[in-house]
Design an enzyme around this catalytic site. Structure first.
Site, PDB file in Angstrom:
ATOM      1  N   LYS A 185      15.763  -3.477 -19.161  1.00 49.93           N
ATOM      2  CA  LYS A 185      15.247  -4.836 -18.936  1.00 49.93           C
ATOM      3  C   LYS A 185      13.967  -4.723 -18.112  1.00 49.93           C
ATOM      4  O   LYS A 185      14.007  -4.523 -16.902  1.00 49.93           O
ATOM      5  CB  LYS A 185      16.302  -5.670 -18.209  1.00 49.93           C
ATOM      6  CG  LYS A 185      15.801  -6.987 -17.593  1.00 49.93           C
ATOM      7  CD  LYS A 185      15.358  -7.980 -18.641  1.00 49.93           C
ATOM      8  CE  LYS A 185      15.019  -9.327 -17.980  1.00 49.93           C
ATOM      9  NZ  LYS A 185      13.830  -9.242 -17.089  1.00 49.93           N
ATOM     10  N   GLU A 260      15.415   0.965  -5.520  1.00 46.53           N
ATOM     11  CA  GLU A 260      14.165   1.159  -4.780  1.00 46.53           C
ATOM     12  C   GLU A 260      13.570  -0.217  -4.584  1.00 46.53           C
ATOM     13  O   GLU A 260      13.169  -0.880  -5.544  1.00 46.53           O
ATOM     14  CB  GLU A 260      13.227   2.080  -5.564  1.00 46.53           C
ATOM     15  CG  GLU A 260      12.051   2.572  -4.733  1.00 46.53           C
ATOM     16  CD  GLU A 260      10.727   2.001  -5.179  1.00 46.53           C
ATOM     17  OE1 GLU A 260      10.205   1.118  -4.451  1.00 46.53           O
ATOM     18  OE2 GLU A 260      10.217   2.407  -6.222  1.00 46.53           O
ATOM     19  N   GLY A 262      11.714  -3.282  -1.602  1.00 49.15           N
ATOM     20  CA  GLY A 262      10.433  -3.571  -0.980  1.00 49.15           C
ATOM     21  C   GLY A 262      10.061  -2.570   0.099  1.00 49.15           C
ATOM     22  O   GLY A 262      10.906  -1.851   0.635  1.00 49.15           O
ATOM     23  N   CYS A 294       5.019  -0.857  -3.911  1.00 51.83           N
ATOM     24  CA  CYS A 294       6.045  -0.861  -2.865  1.00 51.83           C
ATOM     25  C   CYS A 294       5.750   0.170  -1.787  1.00 51.83           C
ATOM     26  O   CYS A 294       6.146  -0.001  -0.634  1.00 51.83           O
ATOM     27  CB  CYS A 294       7.425  -0.595  -3.471  1.00 51.83           C
ATOM     28  SG  CYS A 294       8.037  -1.921  -4.520  1.00 51.83           S
ATOM     29  N   GLU A 392       6.358  -7.938   3.549  1.00 52.37           N
ATOM     30  CA  GLU A 392       5.545  -7.370   2.473  1.00 52.37           C
ATOM     31  C   GLU A 392       4.714  -8.463   1.794  1.00 52.37           C
ATOM     32  O   GLU A 392       5.266  -9.403   1.233  1.00 52.37           O
ATOM     33  CB  GLU A 392       6.478  -6.703   1.456  1.00 52.37           C
ATOM     34  CG  GLU A 392       5.780  -5.962   0.346  1.00 52.37           C
ATOM     35  CD  GLU A 392       6.785  -5.278  -0.581  1.00 52.37           C
ATOM     36  OE1 GLU A 392       6.504  -4.139  -0.999  1.00 52.37           O
ATOM     37  OE2 GLU A 392       7.832  -5.877  -0.892  1.00 52.37           O
ATOM     38  N   LYS A 462      16.972   1.725   5.129  1.00 52.31           N
ATOM     39  CA  LYS A 462      17.036   0.354   5.640  1.00 52.31           C
ATOM     40  C   LYS A 462      16.902  -0.643   4.475  1.00 52.31           C
ATOM     41  O   LYS A 462      17.534  -0.469   3.434  1.00 52.31           O
ATOM     42  CB  LYS A 462      15.982   0.124   6.731  1.00 52.31           C
ATOM     43  CG  LYS A 462      16.108   1.088   7.912  1.00 52.31           C
ATOM     44  CD  LYS A 462      15.284   0.693   9.123  1.00 52.31           C
ATOM     45  CE  LYS A 462      13.820   0.651   8.914  1.00 52.31           C
ATOM     46  NZ  LYS A 462      13.040   0.400  10.141  1.00 52.31           N
ATOM     47  N   GLY A 465      16.185   0.081   0.340  1.00 52.86           N
ATOM     48  CA  GLY A 465      17.074   0.544  -0.707  1.00 52.86           C
ATOM     49  C   GLY A 465      17.744   1.859  -0.406  1.00 52.86           C
ATOM     50  O   GLY A 465      17.732   2.354   0.724  1.00 52.86           O
TER      51      GLY A 465
END
Length: 500
Positions: A185, A260, A262, A294, A392, A462, A465
């Protein structure tokens, strides 16, 4: 000057790829793909729903259960994946144009970074596949024990808009190398390279049902995929907010997730650094892919003796970084991916100014061809708790803060909820090792930025991820360990005690 070869620019196709065939969505609905450099539609792709996810998972489940891929020898799978890598290189310009067209990424980078790295990933995991071995542990048991590594089954690969080709390949290549099957996806904004990948995988000899593609918008197809009882594992790259939802939904079914998420990386410049080299790394860290990365370095921490000098260099240099159409060979900064992303970046900069930040350079959207452009922006004077520092932004925005001691730099770097990447610019190798060891980050770059390779794992700690992509470590995530212990029968007695 533009050298864009429009004859190789792909056109979206309004279909899904399920069980080796291109088919319309069950609903018949489509969605428009937008070129971010103009804001104009370039065609339509199928808008998949939960019903299409059901069909894709059923195809994948059937392909896994009958062993058409998982029971091939690792060497046979390796040969197929090597063909995938070769075909990606043969169709490199077409793939590069796809990333340019629907991501808005400068063609210079799609040709030299995105496509070669994606091809490298398939080549790398093809070479690792035959070496995915178990082991024979030494135990005191009266038995022989060994372990095997088995594929997990149906993998849901959910990829983001910023590096569609690379971050799809970083999931699909190790998943297939380990013998899994995939339902993919991609992000709704950027489906083109996934459609090309479907054709390439099929041409290379990946059997029908082993790779399935469902495009769609909104939460429905992604949620349906994560929650589907026929899916055995989820590999997700995206925002921390959505990552929490993915983890919660997968957790209900106790299925493993590699996520994985931000990032908000700090780039630390010490006074003993080569300032010219350091500034180059700083600029690269926040403008690459228009800051939609990221592992970007949007937080600059500068030792106070060189703070003003660094800010002055940035003020003069950042505005000279070539910004323009992604079709032009010399463009370094292209548009943001969408109108929504442009609005988010614009709002974040305005909020930063409202919080007391001083715009050193940039700070405004740009009117250019109807696209979603924003000036590369440097903001100084913000407190450590300002939203633009802690959260972010995901755009070409850099905040600058001074520090006085090494410990203060580490504390500032670790002060946000994220931990994906970090940078250290220094001429002291002992300091480089010392600081890198203290940083809460899955990857630390010293005297550079974004140095990535298929063999080097990356991932977060943290709120960024867990699990790793790239490297042998990622391949292990797509397998499960089985232990087999066989009792060793005692030697039969001879009956006469003679031993003969």
């Amino acid at each position: 000057m533009s050298h864009n070869d429009t004859t190789t620019a792909p056109r979206p196709r309004p279909e899904l790829f399920i069980d080796g065939r291109w088919v319309p969505a069950v609903s018949g609905e489509t969605m428009t793909v937008i070129d971010p450099s103009t804001g104009s539609g370039i065609g339509s792709v199928a808008a998949g729903s939960a019903a299409d996810v059901d069909a894709a998972v059923a195809a994948a489940r059937g392909a896994f259960d009958d062993g058409r891929w998982s029971t091939l020898s690792a060497r046979e799978r390796s040969r197929v994946l090597l063909r995938v890598s070769g075909l990606m290189r043969e169709r490199a310009e077409e793939l590069a144009q796809a990333e340019r067209l629907d991501v808005g990424k400068p063609i210079m980078f799609t040709r030299t970074i995105d496509v070669p790295n994606a091809a490298d990933l398939f080549e790398y995991y093809a070479t690792l596949a035959p070496h995915l071995d178990g082991r024979v542990p030494d135990t005191p048991l009266p038995a022989f024990s060994y372990t095997t590594r088995e594929p997990r089954g149906v993998v849901a690969a959910i990829s983001p808009f910023n590096f569609p080709l690379i971050l799809s390949s970083s999931k699909i290549a190790p998943a297939l190398a380990a013998g899994n099957v995939v339902v993919h996806k991609p992000a709704p904004q950027t489906p083109l390279s996934a459609q090309l990948m479907a054709d390439i995988l099929a041409e290379a000899g990946v059997p029908a049902g082993v790779y399935n593609l469902v495009t769609g918008e909104g939460a429905e197809p992604g949620d349906a995929l994560v929650k589907h009882p026929g899916v055995d594992m989820v590999a997700f790259t995206g925002s921390t907010k959505v990552g929490r939802i993915v983890a919660r939904n997968a957790g209900e079914l106790l299925k493993p997730v590699v996520a994985e998420l931000g990032g908000n990386a700090a780039n630390i410049v010490f006074a003993d650094a080569d300032l010219e080299q350091a500034v180059g790394a700083v600029i690269n860290a926040f403008v690459f892919n228009t800051g939609q990365f990221c592992m970007a370095g949007p937080r600059l921490l500068v030792e106070r003796p060189v703070h003003d000098a660094i800010v002055g260099i940035l003020e003069g240099a950042v505005g000279d970084v070539p910004l323009g159409s992604p079709s032009d060979d010399g463009t370094v900064i292209g548009p943001l991916v969408s109108a929504d992303q442009l609005a988010r970046v614009t709002d974040a900069v305005r909020e930063a100014v409202g919080s007391g930040g001083r715009v050193v350079t940039g700070g405004e959207p740009i009117e250019l061809d109807g696209g979603y452009y924003f000036q590369p922006t440097v903001i100084a004077g913000l407190p450590a708790d300002a939203p633009a520092v802690r959260e972010e932004v995901f755009g070409p925005v850099l905040t600058v803060q001074p520090f006085d001691t090494e410990d203060e730099a580490v504390a500032l770097a670790n002060s946000t909820p994220y931990g994906l990447a970090a940078g250290v610019q220094t001429g002291d190798i002992s300091r480089a090792h010392r600081v890198a060891a203290k940083l809460d980050a899955g990857i630390v770059w010293v005297n550079g930025w974004a140095m990535l390779d298929a063999a080097v794992p990356f991932g977060g700690v943290k709120a960024s991820g867990w699990g790793r992509e790239n490297g042998a470590e990622a391949l292990e995530s797509y397998t499960r360990v089985k232990s087999v212990t066989i009792a060793v029968a005692p030697a039969p007695a001879t009956g006469d005690g003679s031993g003969s």
